[in-house]
Design a protein around this motif. Structure first.
Motif, PDB file in Angstrom:
ATOM      1  N   GLY A   1      -6.857 -79.882  12.450  1.00  0.00           N
ATOM      2  CA  GLY A   1      -6.161 -79.364  13.907  1.00  0.00           C
ATOM      3  C   GLY A   1      -5.158 -78.486  13.655  1.00  0.00           C
ATOM      4  N   PHE A   2      -4.036 -78.784  12.655  1.00  0.00           N
ATOM      5  CA  PHE A   2      -3.035 -78.220  12.239  1.00  0.00           C
ATOM      6  C   PHE A   2      -2.960 -77.352  11.903  1.00  0.00           C
ATOM      7  N   ASP A   3      -2.113 -76.346  12.940  1.00  0.00           N
ATOM      8  CA  ASP A   3      -1.706 -75.110  12.398  1.00  0.00           C
ATOM      9  C   ASP A   3      -0.607 -74.580  11.054  1.00  0.00           C
ATOM     10  N   GLY A   4      -0.870 -74.533   9.992  1.00  0.00           N
ATOM     11  CA  GLY A   4       0.090 -74.498   8.779  1.00  0.00           C
ATOM     12  C   GLY A   4       0.233 -75.604   8.457  1.00  0.00           C
ATOM     13  N   PRO A   5       1.172 -75.682   7.549  1.00  0.00           N
ATOM     14  CA  PRO A   5       1.805 -76.537   7.218  1.00  0.00           C
ATOM     15  C   PRO A   5       2.359 -77.585   7.704  1.00  0.00           C
ATOM     16  N   LEU A   6       2.306 -78.794   7.716  1.00  0.00           N
ATOM     17  CA  LEU A   6       3.653 -80.503   8.928  1.00  0.00           C
ATOM     18  C   LEU A   6       5.054 -79.893   8.090  1.00  0.00           C
TER      19      LEU A   6
ATOM     20  N   TYR B   1      -0.308 -79.930  17.797  1.00  0.00           N
ATOM     21  CA  TYR B   1       0.594 -79.364  17.781  1.00  0.00           C
ATOM     22  C   TYR B   1       2.454 -80.122  17.091  1.00  0.00           C
ATOM     23  N   TYR B   2       3.137 -79.750  17.122  1.00  0.00           N
ATOM     24  CA  TYR B   2       4.735 -79.871  16.499  1.00  0.00           C
ATOM     25  C   TYR B   2       5.452 -80.877  18.014  1.00  0.00           C
TER      26      TYR B   2
END
Length: 471
Positions: A39-44, A117-118
């Motif tokens: 659900g999160f786009d890319g690495p954290l 999202y962040y």
């Protein structure tokens, strides 16, 4: 996801039966470093670890946690233990809704796995945070025995003390970091108790806790004595009931709204309830949607502050979530945490929790054996530990009226009188500092809980307080 009591009880029993009879999983790997999340786009963009800590070996109680290292300087920044309220709400709500670096994308949700999202205004900008699922039964925390599921306020504090012992032994590089106990809502009943236990452990056993203080947001503190009894004056102060109704209720009830002494008092309280029945108690500025943070007032004398799940169950894959309602994010957290790929990514032990709820069901036995946390505030501040107590001023569940009342009952002298504090050049709330190094602050325009509603302002408040600067 909202379940009936019969359904949640069935799921609870299935989980327990699986643990007692099957147990195919191994307990060897208790920690997992996570670089990507479904659900999160890319690495954290931050360091995340999850894991379990066994806090009661005899009863097989395992507390699950999420740990985020400070995004600024993890070697020197403070370490916060964050406790979510309920009792029994998952610390995922702290990580992904309240103070952490993640948030669920409610506005763009249509179906399937929710996106996350962040969030830049996270408390992890200035501190490392351990988000722990506590008490047992909250989030992914579980017990391998029937007896282990039974817990209470005092047992929860004891297990959290054990959790910190073991967690710091497994993470020795954080032993020297300044430690703060923190949390919101019902965690207000546990935070000062745990802080006292830590202080005693340091004094009597030389325990290596670098405790430097504690903070509590929108805290439940003395539910029967202060918290509930403040609702009528809060309703009046916020313009929700008329002067005439308030003055009559105050006179007839003699200021005691919890235990009506006569039929006339009960009648006036019914009138107060009728006028305010459609108000979102968790955030009076926002629509009443009937979920975790916005229960109806019902009858003031008999209400309990518990998880009351009124949101109609919305099936995964549906776009019928009420997106105008902030608390719909709790539904998204249910969708997300019950997804198999999410559980694999988090390192969840298979079979331990069959159906995850954002806030634990009432079938998990919990005894509220601490009726007032006020004496613990006195004990821990007398020992010299600073405290920050803050309240969203539009929260009717744990209002600033009740918080100010119990702080006044401590009879601490005022060191820095009532004044505004600022964020971004604007008034962000009001604050007052007392002797014993206790700071009280309101967060203007925030509800239950403050950091969820006003993240930028609360981050500024935290940063200043941790640095020892005036708000």
């Amino acid at each position: 996801m909202a379940y009936s009591q019969q359904e949640t009880k069935k799921c609870f029993l299935i989980s327990l039966l699986f643990l007692l009879c099957c147990s195919p999983w191994q307990l060897v790997s208790a920690r997992k470093r996570i670089d990507n999340l479904p659900g999160f786009d890319g690495p954290l963009p931050f360091a995340l670890e999850t894991g379990y800590v066994e806090v009661d070996e005899d009863k097989g109680v395992e507390l699950f946690y999420y740990f985020v290292e400070s995004e600024r300087n993890p070697e020197e920044d403070p370490l916060l233990l964050w406790l979510t309220g309920g009792p029994g709400c998952s610390s995922l709500l702290g990580l992904a809704i309240e103070i952490g670096p993640l948030n669920f994308d409610l506005q763009n949700y249509e179906n399937g796995l929710p996106s996350i999202y962040y969030k830049p205004d996270s408390w992890t900008q200035v501190s490392s945070v351990i988000f722990v699922d506590s008490p047992v039964g909250a989030g992914f925390s579980y017990s391998r025995t029937t007896e282990g599921w039974q817990t209470s306020d005092t047992e929860t504090a004891r297990r959290l003390l054990h959790f910190l012992y073991k967690w710091l032994e497994e993470h020795p590089k954080f032993k020297s970091n300044r430690l703060y106990i923190s949390g919101s809502s019902y965690a207000g009943m546990i935070i000062p108790v745990l802080a006292v236990e830590i202080a005693i452990a340091k004094e009597s056993h030389g325990a290596q806790f670098n405790l430097k203080g504690y903070l509590a947001g929108n805290p439940m503190t003395d539910i029967e004595g202060f918290d509930k009894n403040a609702k009528v004056p809060y309703f009046h102060g916020m313009g929700l009931i008329s002067d005439e109704l308030y003055e009559s209720t105050k006179k007839i009830c003699s200021g005691n709204y919890m235990s009506p002494s006569n039929i006339h008092c009960a009648k006036y309280l019914d009138a107060v309830n009728e006028v305010t029945k459609d108000i979102n108690m968790g955030y009076i500025l926002e629509p009443y949607c009937g979920s975790v943070n916005s229960p109806r007032p019902d009858q003031i004398p008999s209400r309990t502050i518990e998880r009351m799940s009124y949101i109609e169950e919305v099936p995964l894959g549906s776009s019928r979530l009420p997106k105008e309602c902030r608390d719909a994010k709790y539904q998204l957290s249910d969708f997300w945490a019950n997804n198999g790929t999410v559980r694999d990514a988090l390192g969840i032990r298979k079979g331990t929790i069959v159906d995850w709820n954002s806030c634990t069901n009432l079938d998990v036995p919990y005894t509220k054996d601490i009726h007032s946390a006020v004496p613990y505030h006195r004990i821990i501040t007398n020992k010299g530990y600073p405290a920050l107590i803050y309240s969203g001023d539009h929260d009717a569940l744990a209002s600033f009226i009740s918080t100010q009342a119990w702080i006044r009952s401590l009879n601490f002298s005022i060191v820095d009188d009532w004044r505004p504090w600022y964020s971004g050049g604007q008034v962000a709330g009001f604050t007052r500092k007392y002797s014993n190094n206790l700071t009280f602050a309101t967060v203007k325009g925030a509800g239950h809980t403050a950091a969820e509603c006003k993240p930028r302002e609360c981050l500024a408040m935290l940063d200043r307080w941790l640095s020892g600067a005036p708000l």
